[in-house]
Design a protein around this motif. Structure first.
Motif, PDB file in Angstrom:
ATOM      1  N   PHE B 100     -12.272 -37.665  20.689  1.00  0.00           N
ATOM      2  CA  PHE B 100     -12.702 -36.317  20.343  1.00  0.00           C
ATOM      3  C   PHE B 100     -11.528 -35.383  20.068  1.00  0.00           C
ATOM      4  N   ASP B 102     -10.864 -32.231  21.262  1.00  0.00           N
ATOM      5  CA  ASP B 102     -10.206 -31.451  22.304  1.00  0.00           C
ATOM      6  C   ASP B 102     -10.073 -32.258  23.586  1.00  0.00           C
ATOM      7  N   THR B 105     -11.256 -30.858  27.209  1.00  0.00           N
ATOM      8  CA  THR B 105     -12.630 -30.801  27.711  1.00  0.00           C
ATOM      9  C   THR B 105     -13.358 -32.142  27.593  1.00  0.00           C
ATOM     10  N   ALA B 106     -12.655 -33.176  27.109  1.00  0.00           N
ATOM     11  CA  ALA B 106     -13.360 -34.430  26.826  1.00  0.00           C
ATOM     12  C   ALA B 106     -13.585 -35.277  28.077  1.00  0.00           C
ATOM     13  N   LEU B 107     -12.829 -35.013  29.141  1.00  0.00           N
ATOM     14  CA  LEU B 107     -12.990 -35.813  30.346  1.00  0.00           C
ATOM     15  C   LEU B 107     -13.739 -35.003  31.402  1.00  0.00           C
ATOM     16  N   ASN B 108     -14.495 -35.718  32.218  1.00  0.00           N
ATOM     17  CA  ASN B 108     -15.263 -35.035  33.264  1.00  0.00           C
ATOM     18  C   ASN B 108     -14.312 -34.517  34.349  1.00  0.00           C
ATOM     19  N   PRO B 109     -14.387 -33.205  34.647  1.00  0.00           N
ATOM     20  CA  PRO B 109     -13.382 -32.613  35.552  1.00  0.00           C
ATOM     21  C   PRO B 109     -13.511 -33.020  37.011  1.00  0.00           C
ATOM     22  N   ILE B 110     -14.661 -33.557  37.428  1.00  0.00           N
ATOM     23  CA  ILE B 110     -14.799 -33.848  38.860  1.00  0.00           C
ATOM     24  C   ILE B 110     -14.864 -35.347  39.148  1.00  0.00           C
ATOM     25  N   ARG B 111     -14.553 -36.167  38.147  1.00  0.00           N
ATOM     26  CA  ARG B 111     -14.473 -37.613  38.411  1.00  0.00           C
ATOM     27  C   ARG B 111     -13.050 -38.074  38.121  1.00  0.00           C
ATOM     28  N   GLN B 116     -14.024 -42.794  35.758  1.00  0.00           N
ATOM     29  CA  GLN B 116     -14.503 -42.681  34.386  1.00  0.00           C
ATOM     30  C   GLN B 116     -14.178 -43.930  33.580  1.00  0.00           C
ATOM     31  N   TYR B 154      -7.197 -36.661  38.818  1.00  0.00           N
ATOM     32  CA  TYR B 154      -8.278 -36.014  38.070  1.00  0.00           C
ATOM     33  C   TYR B 154      -7.723 -35.526  36.730  1.00  0.00           C
ATOM     34  N   HIS B 156      -7.537 -32.690  35.285  1.00  0.00           N
ATOM     35  CA  HIS B 156      -6.748 -31.452  35.211  1.00  0.00           C
ATOM     36  C   HIS B 156      -5.312 -31.654  35.682  1.00  0.00           C
ATOM     37  N   GLN B 157      -5.026 -32.818  36.241  1.00  0.00           N
ATOM     38  CA  GLN B 157      -3.658 -33.068  36.683  1.00  0.00           C
ATOM     39  C   GLN B 157      -2.795 -33.674  35.576  1.00  0.00           C
ATOM     40  N   CYS B 167      -7.911 -40.643  26.671  1.00  0.00           N
ATOM     41  CA  CYS B 167      -9.112 -40.785  25.841  1.00  0.00           C
ATOM     42  C   CYS B 167      -8.971 -41.960  24.886  1.00  0.00           C
TER      43      CYS B 167
END
Lengths: 313, 332
Positions: B100, B102, B105-111, B116, B154, B156-157, B167
């Protein structure tokens, strides 16, 4: 984490001090001399003066406030004007009833509302979504005391299925039977409210890029909803539930009065009517404390669910 | 450009509308694109020309208001538009996967990355440990240092470039036959862009999959792709090999697009060239040539008649422009 808890503790103290100070000011703005009400219409000026001195009402307001906090720090919340029993014992004696009512209400409301909100989001614009939408707005709009009155009329008076008043004497089953109607009345507005919030945040999350990516990998929809979307969609709801404790306390006041249930709500109404200041102060102190605790728990639950929040604590 | 039986994906005369409160938007009209096995096909065009819509239409992840009004999408011999949701889901993350635009935002932030990456292998046989090892290998292949321990992290790291690498690792972990890349470098800065393009090129060579690479950046397309499809306002205006398109552009739009590429400007200038005008509104069905309002060579026929694709060379290089029509007389 520890830093967070220390910060929270300071915040808690600040909130409690602010709330109690505000209450002092407000109570003093309310007309009516407590001594006159307590002693009755035939009290002599000397008796009134003596009671004023005993309650510390002659001191300037800032001094009264400081005295109150100094006492609280020592574990003394004052004594009840009428019974001379310690306020702390009276308030803490009533507290379990209110906490049981609030927790039961919020628990059943959340258990019904979260699946309902999810379902409405996944099957949006279907019949069920529209029906729950209308019902939700309806239950949010109807005040909880109206709910309480009608619950009482229908289930206790007309149908005689459940007891009308009190909290039951002895036995868990009796206590549960007495809890059902008040919890129903207090919680039902929250079902509508929470299901709307869950639906809105669920729709938002399901439209996000990472959900589309999960779908692009062919993940089963069930897993996407429960593992990828729901834990995220629940975050705002947890915060709302934490803050909502304050709102629930006021709903509980009505329910306790309508169903003549023991609890903080009934206590505070009587205390305000009789200008029983020590009880009013003690109750507000405890409920403010409850509010701080519930928002802290909400924050901690969010931190458990969201690693980004966890790192910012 | 139709290579006959060698094509993995054949999009034939695909037309697609979006329902909107102001009417139907004809987002794709008669789009024909062919992706041969093992080749990289670039789709270029301005924002809003329908190139991303095409990619999402192929993997069938468009919004609910999208409606295919004609054409077919033939992938490995079956028309994807005939498949039900379950059959389509069986292809996703198995025979085709997607990168994708961006990465933030393409990865789930809490997994975690591990959760994933293991999740997308849910159909593969073998235990958790094996899938975990696969994930670590995939991360290693895209150049994530210390992949074993980074699996616990995660999204965001990671930085944006690292997230896009993750991705890509995920998209290629499933070893798809077709990789759809929707502007994978647009959200990244220029140095990262080069790295990501090189990475994609290497991995594509290793795996041997076909790629549909959507981009508005001519430089990356020239660098990466074998064939190019130029889209304008929902239509394919030109197609051909990279060399044909860049050396001998046939359509006035392609010519203008190439003139606007800062990398190709020879003389010093204070003003970057632009194509005057805007992409036409796609609400109504346009008459004549879609590019007529902005075309420097516009003549009478363009206003009334929609141009067909005319061959420019024998190797499948075609463009839809009346100027290329050998049978007609040259315009006055």
């Amino acid at each position: 984490m520890w830093l967070y808890l220390v910060r929270r503790l300071f915040l808690a103290v600040a909130i409690v001090v602010l709330a109690v100070t505000l209450l002092f000011v407000m109570i003093h703005a309310v007309p009516g001399d407590p001594a006159a009400i307590i002693l009755g219409p035939r009290a002599t000026p000397e008796l009134k003066a003596a009671l004023h001195a005993k309650m510390g009402l002659d001191d300037p307001l800032p001094v009264q406030i400081l005295t109150f906090f100094a006492d609280v720090v020592r574990g003394d919340m004052g004594t009840d004007v009428f019974t001379q029993r310690p306020v702390s014992r009276i308030v803490l004696g009533q507290l379990p009833f209110t906490i049981t009512l609030i927790l039961t209400s919020i628990a059943w409301a959340a258990l019904v509302a979260i699946p309902l909100g999810c379902y409405s989001a996944i099957r949006r614009n279907t019949m069920i979504d529209k029906v729950t939408g209308v019902l939700s707005v309806g239950t949010i709009a109807i005040p909880s005391f109206v709910m309480a009155l009608y619950a009482l009329l229908i289930f206790a008076v007309l149908l005689k299925w459940l007891p009308a008043i009190g909290a039951g004497q002895g036995g868990l089953w009796d206590a549960i039977r007495h809890l059902i109607l008040p919890a129903l009345a207090v919680g039902i507005g929250w079902v509508g409210y929470i299901s709307r919030i869950v639906r809105a945040s669920m729709l938002e999350i399901l439209g996000e890029n990472h959900v589309r990516m999960a779908r692009a990998f062919g993940l089963p929809e069930r897993r996407i909803v429960f593992r990828y979307a729901l834990p995220l969609a629940i975050l705002p709801t947890v915060t709302v539930l934490g803050v909502g404790m304050a709102h629930l306390l006021s709903a509980a006041v009505f329910a306790e009065v309508v169903f003549a249930r023991p609890g903080i709500g009934g206590l505070i109404v009587t205390a305000v009517n009789t200008r029983n200041y020590p009880i009013v102060m003690g109750t507000v102190l405890v409920t403010t404390g409850l509010f701080v605790i519930s928002t802290t728990i909400a924050d901690l639950v969010n931190a458990m669910l969201d690693p980004r929040v966890r790192e910012s604590l | 450009m139709t290579q006959g039986d060698a094509a993995l994906l054949d999009v034939n005369r695909l037309s697609l509308d979006f329902g909107s409160p102001r009417g139907r938007v004809h987002a794709l009209r008669d789009v024909t694109v062919s992706v041969p096995k093992g080749r990289i096909v670039g789709v270029v065009g301005e924002s809003g020309c329908g190139k991303s819509t095409l990619a999402f239409a192929i993997i069938r992840l468009l919004a609910g208001n999208a409606e295919v009004t004609g054409g077919e999408i033939v992938f490995e011999g079956q028309n994807l538009l005939d498949l039900n949701a379950r059959q389509m889901r069986a292809l996703r993350g198995q025979r085709m996967s997607m990168i994708f635009q961006d990465p933030m935002t393409a990865l789930n932030p809490i997994r975690t990355i591990e959760q994933q990456m293991v999740d997308i292998q849910y159909r593969a046989p073998g235990g958790q440990a094996g899938k975990r090892r696969h994930a670590a290998e995939a991360l290693d292949r895209v150049g994530i240092p210390d992949p074993e321990s980074r699996l616990q992290a995660y999204p965001h790291q990671f930085s944006g470039g690292m997230r896009q690498r993750i991705c890509i690792a995920m998209a290629l972990l499933v070893e798809p036959a077709l990789l759809l890349a929707d502007e994978p470098t647009t959200a990244l800065d220029a140095t990262l862009e080069v790295q990501i393009i090189d990475l994609l090129k290497d991995l594509q060579r290793d795996i041997g999959c076909s790629v549909l690479f959507v981009s508005h950046h001519l430089g990356t397309v020239a660098e990466l792709c074998d064939d190019v499809v130029v889209m304008y306002a929902g239509e394919v205006v030109e197609r051909g090999s990279v060399r044909d398109i860049f050396n001998n552009p046939g359509h006035p739009y392609t010519q203008a697009l190439l003139q606007c590429d800062p990398g190709r400007i020879r003389e010093r200038t204070r003003h970057l060239p632009t194509i005057p005008g805007n992409v036409p509104n796609l609400l109504g069905m346009p008459r004549g040539c879609i590019f007529k309002d902005r075309c420097p060579h516009v003549f009478d026929r363009c206003r009334h008649e929609r141009p067909a694709h005319h061959a420019i060379a024998t190797d499948g290089h075609t463009a839809s422009c009346h100027l290329l029509d050998q049978t007609a007389e040259a315009p006055a």
